[in-house]
Design an enzyme around this catalytic site. Structure first.
Site, PDB file in Angstrom:
ATOM      1  N   PRO A 182       0.785  -1.229   0.000  1.00 52.49           N
ATOM      2  CA  PRO A 182       0.000   0.000   0.000  1.00 52.49           C
ATOM      3  C   PRO A 182       0.828   1.296   0.000  1.00 52.49           C
ATOM      4  O   PRO A 182       0.268   2.361  -0.119  1.00 52.49           O
ATOM      5  CB  PRO A 182      -0.828  -0.122   1.281  1.00 52.49           C
ATOM      6  N   SER A 209       3.970   2.032   2.178  1.00 52.98           N
ATOM      7  CA  SER A 209       4.751   2.521   3.327  1.00 52.98           C
ATOM      8  C   SER A 209       6.243   2.641   2.998  1.00 52.98           C
ATOM      9  O   SER A 209       6.910   3.570   3.460  1.00 52.98           O
ATOM     10  CB  SER A 209       4.519   1.672   4.570  1.00 52.98           C
ATOM     11  N   TRP A 210       6.774   1.732   2.181  1.00 52.48           N
ATOM     12  CA  TRP A 210       8.196   1.856   1.830  1.00 52.48           C
ATOM     13  C   TRP A 210       8.391   3.117   0.989  1.00 52.48           C
ATOM     14  O   TRP A 210       9.395   3.814   1.132  1.00 52.48           O
ATOM     15  CB  TRP A 210       8.684   0.617   1.061  1.00 52.48           C
ATOM     16  N   ASP A 266       3.335  -1.589  -8.735  1.00 52.22           N
ATOM     17  CA  ASP A 266       2.604  -2.678  -8.080  1.00 52.22           C
ATOM     18  C   ASP A 266       1.472  -3.194  -8.977  1.00 52.22           C
ATOM     19  O   ASP A 266       0.947  -2.466  -9.820  1.00 52.22           O
ATOM     20  CB  ASP A 266       2.016  -2.246  -6.736  1.00 52.22           C
ATOM     21  N   PHE A 311       5.364  -6.285 -12.560  1.00 47.94           N
ATOM     22  CA  PHE A 311       6.794  -5.983 -12.721  1.00 47.94           C
ATOM     23  C   PHE A 311       7.471  -6.952 -13.678  1.00 47.94           C
ATOM     24  O   PHE A 311       8.426  -6.585 -14.367  1.00 47.94           O
ATOM     25  CB  PHE A 311       7.504  -6.019 -11.352  1.00 47.94           C
ATOM     26  N   ASP A 358      10.015  -5.497  -2.105  1.00 48.84           N
ATOM     27  CA  ASP A 358       9.295  -6.162  -1.004  1.00 48.84           C
ATOM     28  C   ASP A 358       8.195  -7.016  -1.649  1.00 48.84           C
ATOM     29  O   ASP A 358       7.231  -7.380  -1.010  1.00 48.84           O
ATOM     30  CB  ASP A 358       8.691  -5.086  -0.080  1.00 48.84           C
ATOM     31  N   LYS A 417      13.482  -8.965  -1.077  1.00 51.74           N
ATOM     32  CA  LYS A 417      12.900  -9.908  -0.099  1.00 51.74           C
ATOM     33  C   LYS A 417      12.768 -11.289  -0.729  1.00 51.74           C
ATOM     34  O   LYS A 417      12.380 -11.416  -1.884  1.00 51.74           O
ATOM     35  CB  LYS A 417      11.514  -9.407   0.311  1.00 51.74           C
TER      36      LYS A 417
HETATM   37  C1  LIG Z   1       4.306  -7.071   1.167  1.00 47.64           C
HETATM   38  S1  LIG Z   1       3.508  -6.105  -0.060  1.00 47.64           S
HETATM   39  C2  LIG Z   1       4.543  -4.692  -0.168  1.00 47.64           C
HETATM   40  C3  LIG Z   1       4.357  -3.724   0.953  1.00 47.64           C
HETATM   41  C4  LIG Z   1       5.100  -2.430   0.676  1.00 47.64           C
HETATM   42  N1  LIG Z   1       6.535  -2.603   0.746  1.00 47.64           N
HETATM   43  C5  LIG Z   1       4.734  -1.367   1.679  1.00 47.64           C
HETATM   44  O1  LIG Z   1       5.527  -1.104   2.580  1.00 47.64           O
HETATM   45  O2  LIG Z   1       3.641  -0.789   1.569  1.00 47.64           O
HETATM   46  C6  LIG Z   1       3.907  -6.976  -1.518  1.00 47.64           C
HETATM   47  C7  LIG Z   1       3.374  -6.336  -2.781  1.00 47.64           C
HETATM   48  O3  LIG Z   1       3.975  -6.956  -3.912  1.00 47.64           O
HETATM   49  C8  LIG Z   1       3.068  -6.829  -4.983  1.00 47.64           C
HETATM   50  N2  LIG Z   1       3.446  -7.720  -6.073  1.00 47.64           N
HETATM   51  C9  LIG Z   1       3.512  -9.064  -6.069  1.00 47.64           C
HETATM   52  N3  LIG Z   1       3.857  -9.525  -7.281  1.00 47.64           N
HETATM   53  C10 LIG Z   1       4.020  -8.444  -8.082  1.00 47.64           C
HETATM   54  C11 LIG Z   1       4.371  -8.262  -9.450  1.00 47.64           C
HETATM   55  N4  LIG Z   1       4.613  -9.296 -10.242  1.00 47.64           N
HETATM   56  N5  LIG Z   1       4.423  -7.018  -9.941  1.00 47.64           N
HETATM   57  C12 LIG Z   1       4.162  -5.938  -9.138  1.00 47.64           C
HETATM   58  N6  LIG Z   1       3.820  -6.051  -7.840  1.00 47.64           N
HETATM   59  C13 LIG Z   1       3.752  -7.286  -7.312  1.00 47.64           C
HETATM   60  C14 LIG Z   1       1.733  -7.177  -4.341  1.00 47.64           C
HETATM   61  O4  LIG Z   1       0.657  -6.693  -5.109  1.00 47.64           O
HETATM   62  C15 LIG Z   1       1.867  -6.501  -2.977  1.00 47.64           C
HETATM   63  O5  LIG Z   1       1.227  -5.255  -2.962  1.00 47.64           O
END
Ligand SMILES: C[S@@+](CC[C@H](N)C(=O)[O-])C[C@H]1O[C@@H](n2cnc3c(N)ncnc32)[C@H](O)[C@@H]1O
Length: 252
Positions: A86, A88-89, A115, A133, A164, A204
């Site tokens: 959402p 935060s990073w 994202d 991505f 992340d 990660k």
């Molecule tokens: C743990 S959350 C990240 C939280 C973020 N770092 C923060 O602090 O708000 C992981 C995110 O990775 C995204 N994600 C997973 N696979 C993805 C991809 N192939 N392309 C883009 N985003 C992806 C998910 O939609 C999710 O929102």
């Protein structure tokens, strides 16, 4: 204790009690896994801390801890935040690189977040919402933004690549591990093409059989590579970060 501190403590105690009652009520009749999740949410200090500090989720504290210790984000830096929702990073990256230009005396950075999901705007950050991505079209969009912002055809200017990203967990440990490693390699490969010399990578993974392989592959391109498990990362989670600093650069 001042009147104000006392007043705040009483209010906090009351709200905690009513929250506790609410949790007990909510737990009744739920599946054990949901009960475990709710209990964890209730007892997690980082969730409350994130709310108080206006961060969008508890993950914020993982990056804060890593940055406080290893100083990876500097004013003026160009940051890619892969898996930004959402947000935060990105909030932290913006404030630590001065991408929101709040401090006129410091250089201002650039933060680009990507994202699959939409990310609510963060002042100073650029988001590629609803973008996968792993798709080439997303990478082309990132490169286009970099070239426009830096006003150069050469895109190798990224100071820090953050990931992340996490795929949807299936609960099958080895499969989840393989999926996150695939994502990790995609970030590493792209990072090699857009990073500046001395750039940083923070990615990660969920630990498993291929952790050593990706770690060793990353180390070939960076002067220093290490595993980092911040305290904010739950101890019962397989989550761990690979932090690589001092990108050696690659000849095109
Ligand atoms: C743990 S959350 C990240 C939280 C973020 N770092 C923060 O602090 O708000 C992981 C995110 O990775 C995204 N994600 C997973 N696979 C993805 C991809 N192939 N392309 C883009 N985003 C992806 C998910 O939609 C999710 O929102």
């Amino acid at each position: 204790m001042s009147f104000l501190t006392c007043y705040v403590s009483v209010r906090h105690f009351r709200s905690t009690c009513s929250l506790y009652k609410e949790v007990l009520r909510t737990l009744k009749g739920r599946k054990t896994s949901s009960q475990e999740w709710l209990k964890r949410q209730f007892s997690d200090p980082y969730i409350e801390k994130a709310k108080l500090a206006n961060y969008r989720c508890r993950s914020a504290f993982k990056l804060l801890e890593i940055d406080d210790k290893y100083k990876i984000l500097k004013p003026g830096d160009i940051i890619l935040d892969c898996g930004a929702s959402p947000g935060s990073w990105s909030q932290i990256a913006v404030s630590r690189t001065n991408a929101d230009k709040k401090d006129i005396k410091k250089k201002s950075g650039i933060v680009i977040g990507i994202d699959l999901k939409p990310v609510y705007p963060v002042d100073g950050a650029i988001f590629l919402n609803n973008c996968d991505f792993t798709e080439q079209s997303t990478k082309e969009k990132i490169i286009k933004i970099l070239q426009e912002k830096i006003k150069s055809e050469d895109e190798q200017h990224v100071d820090v690549v953050l990931s992340d990203m996490a795929p949807n967990a299936t609960g099958i440990k080895e499969m989840d591990h393989t999926n996150i490693i695939k994502l990790g390699y995609d970030v590493v490969r792209f990072g090699l093409t857009v990073s500046a010399v001395n750039g940083i990578l923070l990615v990660k993974i969920w630990e498993g059989s291929q952790s050593k392989k990706i770690f060793d592959d990353i180390s070939r391109f960076y002067n220093d590579t290490r595993y980092v498990k911040p305290q904010a990362s739950r101890s019962d989670s397989a989550e761990i970060f690979i932090l690589a600093t001092g990108f050696k650069g690659i000849k095109r």
